[in-house]
Design a protein around this motif. Structure first.
Motif, short mmCIF file in Angstrom:
data_model
loop_
_atom_site.label_atom_id
_atom_site.label_comp_id
_atom_site.label_asym_id
_atom_site.label_seq_id
_atom_site.Cartn_x
_atom_site.Cartn_y
_atom_site.Cartn_z
N ARG A 90 0.86 -1.19 0.00
CA ARG A 90 0.00 0.00 0.00
C ARG A 90 0.89 1.23 0.00
O ARG A 90 1.81 1.33 0.83
CB ARG A 90 -0.93 0.04 1.22
CG ARG A 90 -2.05 -0.98 1.17
CD ARG A 90 -3.05 -0.77 2.29
NE ARG A 90 -3.95 0.34 2.02
CZ ARG A 90 -5.12 0.21 1.37
NH1 ARG A 90 -5.50 -0.98 0.93
NH2 ARG A 90 -5.90 1.25 1.19
N PRO A 91 0.66 2.16 -0.92
CA PRO A 91 1.47 3.38 -0.95
C PRO A 91 1.18 4.26 0.25
O PRO A 91 0.09 4.23 0.83
CB PRO A 91 1.04 4.05 -2.25
CG PRO A 91 -0.34 3.54 -2.50
CD PRO A 91 -0.37 2.13 -1.98
N LEU A 92 2.18 5.06 0.63
CA LEU A 92 2.04 6.00 1.75
C LEU A 92 2.39 7.40 1.27
O LEU A 92 3.53 7.85 1.41
CB LEU A 92 2.97 5.61 2.90
CG LEU A 92 2.58 4.48 3.82
CD1 LEU A 92 3.67 4.25 4.86
CD2 LEU A 92 1.25 4.75 4.50
N PRO A 93 1.44 8.10 0.70
CA PRO A 93 1.74 9.48 0.30
C PRO A 93 2.02 10.38 1.49
O PRO A 93 2.63 11.43 1.36
CB PRO A 93 0.46 9.92 -0.43
CG PRO A 93 -0.62 8.99 0.06
CD PRO A 93 0.07 7.70 0.35
N VAL A 118 1.81 9.56 11.45
CA VAL A 118 1.43 8.39 12.24
C VAL A 118 -0.03 8.00 11.98
O VAL A 118 -0.33 6.82 11.75
CB VAL A 118 1.66 8.65 13.74
CG1 VAL A 118 1.15 7.47 14.57
CG2 VAL A 118 3.13 8.90 14.02
N GLU A 119 -0.93 8.96 12.01
CA GLU A 119 -2.35 8.64 11.86
C GLU A 119 -2.64 8.01 10.49
O GLU A 119 -3.38 7.02 10.40
CB GLU A 119 -3.19 9.91 12.04
CG GLU A 119 -4.69 9.65 11.99
CD GLU A 119 -5.50 10.90 12.29
OE1 GLU A 119 -6.73 10.87 12.05
OE2 GLU A 119 -4.92 11.91 12.76
N HIS A 120 -2.03 8.56 9.46
CA HIS A 120 -2.27 8.02 8.12
C HIS A 120 -1.67 6.62 8.00
O HIS A 120 -2.29 5.72 7.42
CB HIS A 120 -1.66 8.94 7.07
CG HIS A 120 -1.93 8.49 5.67
ND1 HIS A 120 -3.16 8.59 5.07
CD2 HIS A 120 -1.11 7.90 4.74
CE1 HIS A 120 -3.10 8.11 3.84
NE2 HIS A 120 -1.87 7.68 3.62
N VAL A 121 -0.48 6.43 8.53
CA VAL A 121 0.16 5.10 8.47
C VAL A 121 -0.71 4.06 9.17
O VAL A 121 -0.91 2.95 8.67
CB VAL A 121 1.57 5.14 9.09
CG1 VAL A 121 2.13 3.72 9.26
CG2 VAL A 121 2.51 5.96 8.23
N LEU A 122 -1.25 4.42 10.32
CA LEU A 122 -2.09 3.48 11.06
C LEU A 122 -3.37 3.14 10.29
O LEU A 122 -3.81 1.98 10.26
CB LEU A 122 -2.43 4.04 12.43
CG LEU A 122 -1.28 4.03 13.44
CD1 LEU A 122 -1.62 4.93 14.63
CD2 LEU A 122 -0.98 2.62 13.91
N THR A 123 -3.96 4.14 9.66
CA THR A 123 -5.16 3.88 8.87
C THR A 123 -4.86 2.92 7.73
O THR A 123 -5.59 1.94 7.49
CB THR A 123 -5.72 5.20 8.31
OG1 THR A 123 -6.09 6.06 9.40
CG2 THR A 123 -6.94 4.95 7.44
N GLU A 124 -3.77 3.18 7.02
CA GLU A 124 -3.39 2.32 5.90
C GLU A 124 -2.96 0.94 6.39
O GLU A 124 -3.20 -0.07 5.71
CB GLU A 124 -2.27 2.97 5.09
CG GLU A 124 -2.70 4.23 4.35
CD GLU A 124 -3.87 3.96 3.42
OE1 GLU A 124 -3.82 2.98 2.65
OE2 GLU A 124 -4.87 4.72 3.49
N LEU A 125 -2.36 0.88 7.57
CA LEU A 125 -1.98 -0.42 8.15
C LEU A 125 -3.22 -1.28 8.38
O LEU A 125 -3.23 -2.47 8.08
CB LEU A 125 -1.22 -0.21 9.46
CG LEU A 125 -0.87 -1.48 10.24
CD1 LEU A 125 0.12 -2.33 9.46
CD2 LEU A 125 -0.29 -1.12 11.61
#
Length: 392
Positions: free
Chosen positions: A122-125, A129-136
């Motif tokens: 999954r890309p991480l634009p 921390v919050e965005h990484v956790l959501t994508e995780l």
């Protein structure tokens, strides 16, 4: 892993067998990392009688963690019954592993033997921390709810992150490439995924996978050096991964090799990483907009000034590796990482720097090159979760 560290796990999983817990621990660990093995071979390795091995293996077989394979050898000279090797039941448990980079999440599902069953990216634009956790959370759902029916047999998640990580608490104290400080990643990830989470430095996670299931199986000492945006090193000494009192043992990237060298993000000067990291190489070339891949192309085409930058980088890496060899004396050193796409430019200078700085017999330590894609780093994260499961 030691017998003592696994006694709690065995007693919890098999309370009726508490009297043989140390032997069960030893059998489970050895078959997991070195199997399949016959009871005869296990007895020899562990210094136990065949009867003790059989007694220890029985509850592990009954609970579905071990299985007996078809007989392949006789138990000894003149013996009439062939031995039935014991092997791990790989499908008994599954484990998710995720490598977190500055721009991508790489995830895998591994079985109990650390074989990758499926993977996803999954890309991480945004590396916040919050965005990484959501994508995780999305990535874990994609892995567990896809083909394979993994969710019902998956309870653990391993996360591999660059930087200073406290594995005991799951706190990411500092991750320079993610720009994180004091992030309680374990607690946050458990709330998002509902899994039991283990967080480890990415290089240490990769080293754990090599120690348990790769080139380091059976080695009392070895080192894994990674070359990429950062320069990392995992150490195994006396059969154990070395973390150090503060969890940062093996930080080869922050060994100073040039007091007049460039400033490093750590606050030091002339660190190996400040000279030889992929971003550092691009900065040293000094051409606006140039990528690392373009720098590699220029050097291979014969650009002398760019080639000189790679030569300095290789020498710095070799000097750092020599420091490890001098201090620890590993039986082998494995060099890996995404920076190995330029290994042809670095290798002669790595070896020259190593030979110049290694003291005495330390120079005889073999260096082997093993390029590993990021899926293998994610497998390292899964291996850490397997290790935590066994030691729980």
């Amino acid at each position: 892993m030691t017998r003592e560290s696994n006694g709690a796990y065995v007693s919890a999983m098999f309370p009726e067998a508490e009297s043989v817990a140390p032997a069960m621990t030893a059998v489970l660990t050895t078959v997991l990392t070195e199997g399949p093995l016959s009871r005869v071979a296990l007895a020899r390795r562990l210094g136990l009688s065949q009867a003790a091995v059989t007694k220890a293996a029985r509850p592990l077989i009954e609970q579905g963690y071990l299985q007996e394979l078809a007989a392949t050898e006789r138990s000894g000279p003149g013996a009439g019954r062939p031995a039935s090797p014991l092997a791990i039941c790989a499908d008994r448990e599954f484990f998710v592993g995720v490598k977190i980079t500055g721009d991508e999440l790489i995830g895998v599902v591994c079985d109990l033997g650390a074989q990758v069953r499926t993977s996803a990216h999954r890309p991480l634009p945004d590396a916040g921390v919050e965005h990484v956790l959501t994508e995780l959370g999305h990535l874990v759902d994609d892995l567990l709810d896809g083909p394979g029916d993994y969710r019902t047999r998956t309870r653990r998640l391993g996360l591999a992150v660059s930087g200073d990580v406290d594995r005991g608490t799951g706190l990411v104290r500092y991750s320079p490439f993610l720009h994180w400080h004091d992030v309680p990643l374990q607690d946050l990830a458990e709330k998002i995924t509902g899994l039991t989470v283990t967080v480890e430095n990415d290089v240490k996670a990769l080293t754990t996978a090599e120690h348990w299931f790769g080139e380091g199986v059976g080695a009392e000492s070895f080192a894994l050096v990674t070359v990429g945006t950062g320069i990392g090193c995992g150490l195994v000494v006396n059969g154990r991964l070395v973390s150090g009192s503060h969890g940062v043992a093996g930080e080869i990237g922050h060994i100073g090799v040039d007091v007049n060298g460039p400033a490093c993000h750590c606050g030091g000067r002339g660190c190996v990483e400040a000279i030889a990291g992929t971003d550092a190489i691009v900065r040293a070339v000094g051409r606006p907009g140039l990528t690392f891949e373009q720098a590699v192309t220029l050097a291979r085409a014969g650009d002398a000034s760019v080639s000189a930058v790679f030569a300095l980088a290789g020498d710095a890496i070799g000097s750092g590796i020599a420091a490890v060899a001098n201090l620890v004396g590993p039986s082998r050193i494995v060099v890996s990482g995404e920076g190995l796409s330029a290994y042809d430019l670095l290798e002669p200078h790595i070896r020259a720097g190593f030979q110049r700085q290694a003291f005495g017999a330390a120079a005889q330590c073999p260096l082997s090159v093993r390029p590993l894609p990021f899926e293998q780093w994610a497998r390292g994260a899964a291996t850490v979760s397997i290790q935590a499961f066994v030691a729980a």
